[in-house]
Design an enzyme around this catalytic site. Structure first.
Site, PDB file in Angstrom:
ATOM      1  N   GLY A   1      11.870  33.973 -19.085  1.00  0.00           N
ATOM      2  CA  GLY A   1      12.484  35.179 -19.653  1.00  0.00           C
ATOM      3  C   GLY A   1      13.191  34.858 -20.951  1.00  0.00           C
TER       4      GLY A   1
ATOM      5  CB  VAL B   1      15.794  32.765 -18.273  1.00  0.00           C
ATOM      6  CG1 VAL B   1      15.978  32.380 -16.797  1.00  0.00           C
ATOM      7  CG2 VAL B   1      16.977  33.601 -18.744  1.00  0.00           C
TER       8      VAL B   1
ATOM      9  CG  ASP C   1      25.613  46.003 -15.814  1.00  0.00           C
ATOM     10  OD1 ASP C   1      25.031  45.265 -16.638  1.00  0.00           O
ATOM     11  OD2 ASP C   1      25.202  47.142 -15.499  1.00  0.00           O
TER      12      ASP C   1
ATOM     13  NE  ARG D   1      20.592  47.030 -15.911  1.00  0.00           N
ATOM     14  CZ  ARG D   1      21.035  48.198 -15.444  1.00  0.00           C
ATOM     15  NH1 ARG D   1      20.252  48.944 -14.671  1.00  0.00           N
ATOM     16  NH2 ARG D   1      22.265  48.620 -15.719  1.00  0.00           N
ATOM     17  CG  ASN D   2      22.404  43.324 -13.850  1.00  0.00           C
ATOM     18  OD1 ASN D   2      21.591  42.797 -14.614  1.00  0.00           O
ATOM     19  ND2 ASN D   2      23.225  44.279 -14.237  1.00  0.00           N
TER      20      ASN D   2
ATOM     21  CG  ASP E   1      24.119  40.437 -15.908  1.00  0.00           C
ATOM     22  OD1 ASP E   1      23.990  41.623 -16.176  1.00  0.00           O
ATOM     23  OD2 ASP E   1      24.420  39.576 -16.753  1.00  0.00           O
TER      24      ASP E   1
HETATM   25  C1  LIG Z   1      22.712  31.917 -14.827  1.00  0.00           C
HETATM   26  C2  LIG Z   1      21.361  32.499 -14.442  1.00  0.00           C
HETATM   27  C3  LIG Z   1      21.278  33.813 -13.993  1.00  0.00           C
HETATM   28  C4  LIG Z   1      20.043  34.365 -13.668  1.00  0.00           C
HETATM   29  C5  LIG Z   1      18.902  33.596 -13.779  1.00  0.00           C
HETATM   30  C6  LIG Z   1      17.564  34.152 -13.517  1.00  0.00           C
HETATM   31  C7  LIG Z   1      17.055  35.184 -14.310  1.00  0.00           C
HETATM   32  C8  LIG Z   1      17.787  35.887 -15.436  1.00  0.00           C
HETATM   33  S1  LIG Z   1      15.463  35.589 -13.841  1.00  0.00           S
HETATM   34  C9  LIG Z   1      15.412  34.394 -12.596  1.00  0.00           C
HETATM   35  N1  LIG Z   1      14.315  34.135 -11.807  1.00  0.00           N
HETATM   36  C10 LIG Z   1      13.095  34.733 -11.984  1.00  0.00           C
HETATM   37  O1  LIG Z   1      12.869  35.622 -12.801  1.00  0.00           O
HETATM   38  C11 LIG Z   1      11.980  34.207 -11.109  1.00  0.00           C
HETATM   39  C12 LIG Z   1      10.676  34.306 -11.862  1.00  0.00           C
HETATM   40  C13 LIG Z   1       9.573  33.675 -11.070  1.00  0.00           C
HETATM   41  C14 LIG Z   1       8.457  33.258 -12.012  1.00  0.00           C
HETATM   42  O2  LIG Z   1       8.121  34.089 -12.909  1.00  0.00           O
HETATM   43  O3  LIG Z   1       7.982  32.146 -11.876  1.00  0.00           O
HETATM   44  C15 LIG Z   1      16.635  33.715 -12.513  1.00  0.00           C
HETATM   45  C16 LIG Z   1      16.837  32.681 -11.463  1.00  0.00           C
HETATM   46  N2  LIG Z   1      18.054  32.218 -11.235  1.00  0.00           N
HETATM   47  O4  LIG Z   1      15.855  32.310 -10.807  1.00  0.00           O
HETATM   48  C17 LIG Z   1      18.967  32.264 -14.207  1.00  0.00           C
HETATM   49  C18 LIG Z   1      20.200  31.717 -14.535  1.00  0.00           C
HETATM   50  C19 LIG Z   1      20.267  30.278 -15.005  1.00  0.00           C
END
Ligand SMILES: Cc1ccc(-c2c(C)sc(NC(=O)CCCC(=O)O)c2C(N)=O)cc1C
Length: 360
Positions: A42, A50, A160, A164-165, A178
């Site tokens: 992301g 991300v 929030d 989505r969060n 988030d």
């Molecule tokens: C501090 C923090 C907060 C949230 C995340 C995070 C996202 C913003 S999105 C996602 N995981 C996925 O989207 C899984 C996708 C699977 C794939 O496409 O292979 C996370 C998460 N923590 O897994 C990350 C951080 C560091």
């Protein structure tokens, strides 16, 4: 470290004004050579990515997610970034995303957390429409309520809460995410500026926050009610394509989102309680947990009349809606005080009682 910190300061949340120093006090500095980035999953603003990766410890490694902030990022971005780490480092709950540590001594600042394989809840549900059982959906909601209850117990107001969060693990455990950013909502695409210049995600926000910026744990409960609606409608957008202005108006007139399709009335009633106009009339998170536990343990309690159609107009729980008392659509609209939305009905092909009966 986190438990020591919370024991020292008690179960209250500390809002670090200067996260550049705070993060060293509370978060674990990880050795960057132990973090293997695998791929980008992301992108935030230009300086934020991300990634999925591995955290190596000894002979084993664990899947992690890594938020990386480029060296050239602004001081505000760095401050928000580290504030998120300071915030997460103070939490310790199965329904709050877990911080593994930070890297601050490299050209990329990094926040490392557990990897949540199924990503954000809204997108997860949109890919599973009508594929999950009611009890699975309720279990997910119960987890989110438990995370919200924990935040409320340490005096942290999220501001929030939205599907989505919320992140979803491989075993479908939902975790609130988030943090830090919710102080500013800067990076939330759903957030728009209010007339007073604040930035909020209006469809998820309680009236007192929109009008007076009064954010409390009770306003988080309002947002939780919207998350309930998102989950029971498999990631539908709250209030569909209604404009923010009309959403604000209908809420002030006492209207609320109708029950999603196949949503038990008792679950919709819990949503309506979360959407009480007066903050003090909304249920405490612990009440929400107990109510959901009852429905999970005794599914027969849910065998009440199910809502049969999601496209029913917004409900004003206190007004008569019988069609027998009118002969034209305009008369009905005036009776239920929806006259000012005449145009919206016509643009959506509802021009007479016949078409109204069809959707309801
Ligand atoms: C501090 C923090 C907060 C949230 C995340 C995070 C996202 C913003 S999105 C996602 N995981 C996925 O989207 C899984 C996708 C699977 C794939 O496409 O292979 C996370 C998460 N923590 O897994 C990350 C951080 C560091």
């Amino acid at each position: 470290k986190t438990s020591e910190f919370l024991n020292k300061y008690g179960r209250t949340y500390v809002d670090y004004r200067d996260p550049h120093n705070g993060v060293k006090e509370i978060a674990t500095e990880l050795d960057q050579t132990k973090i293997k980035i695998e791929c980008v999953i992301g992108r935030g603003r230009w300086c934020l990515t991300v990634c999925r990766g591995k955290l190596i410890s000894g002979k084993t490694s664990i899947p992690v997610a890594v938020k990386r902030l480029k060296e050239g990022a602004s001081l505000i971005d760095h401050t928000n970034f580290l504030r998120e780490a300071c915030t997460m480092a103070q939490f310790d709950h199965p329904n709050i995303i877990q911080l593994k540590g930070v890297v601050t001594k490299s050209k990329w600042a990094m926040i490392i957390t557990e990897f949540m394989e199924n990503g954000s809840l809204d997108k997860f549900l949109q890919g599973k429409v009508n594929e999950l059982t009611a009890s699975r959906l309720l279990e997910m909601l119960r987890g989110i309520a438990s995370g919200m209850n924990y935040l409320s117990s340490i005096k942290y107001i999220h501001r929030d809460l939205a599907a989505r969060n919320i992140l979803v693990s491989s075993d479908l455990v939902c975790k609130v995410s988030d943090f830090g950013l919710s102080r500013t909502l800067e990076n939330d695409p759903q957030a728009t500026y209010t007339t007073q210049g604040g930035k909020i995600a209006l469809r998820w926000t309680a009236p007192e926050c929109i009008r007076f910026r009064q954010f409390t744990s009770a306003s988080d409960v309002w947002s939780y009610g919207i998350v309930m609606w998102e989950v029971m409608s498999y990631g539908e957008k709250p209030y569909w394509d209604m404009s923010n202005e009309v959403v604000t108006e209908v809420l002030e007139d006492g209207y609320r989102l109708p029950a999603p399709e196949n949503c038990p009335v008792s679950i919709h009633n819990l949503m309506l309680k979360c959407w009480s106009y007066e903050a003090k009339r909304r249920p405490h998170p612990i009440e929400i947990i107990r109510t959901l536990d009852q429905f999970i343990k005794q599914p027969n309690l849910l065998l009440d009349t199910k809502s049969h159609d999601a496209s029913a107009p917004l409900l004003n729980p206190d007004s008569p809606t019988s069609l027998n008392e009118v002969s034209t659509l305009d008369e009905w609209l005036d009776m239920v005080k929806l006259g000012k939305y005449r145009r919206s009905f016509h643009t959506n092909g509802i021009n007479d009682l016949e078409s109204l009966v069809h959707i309801s």
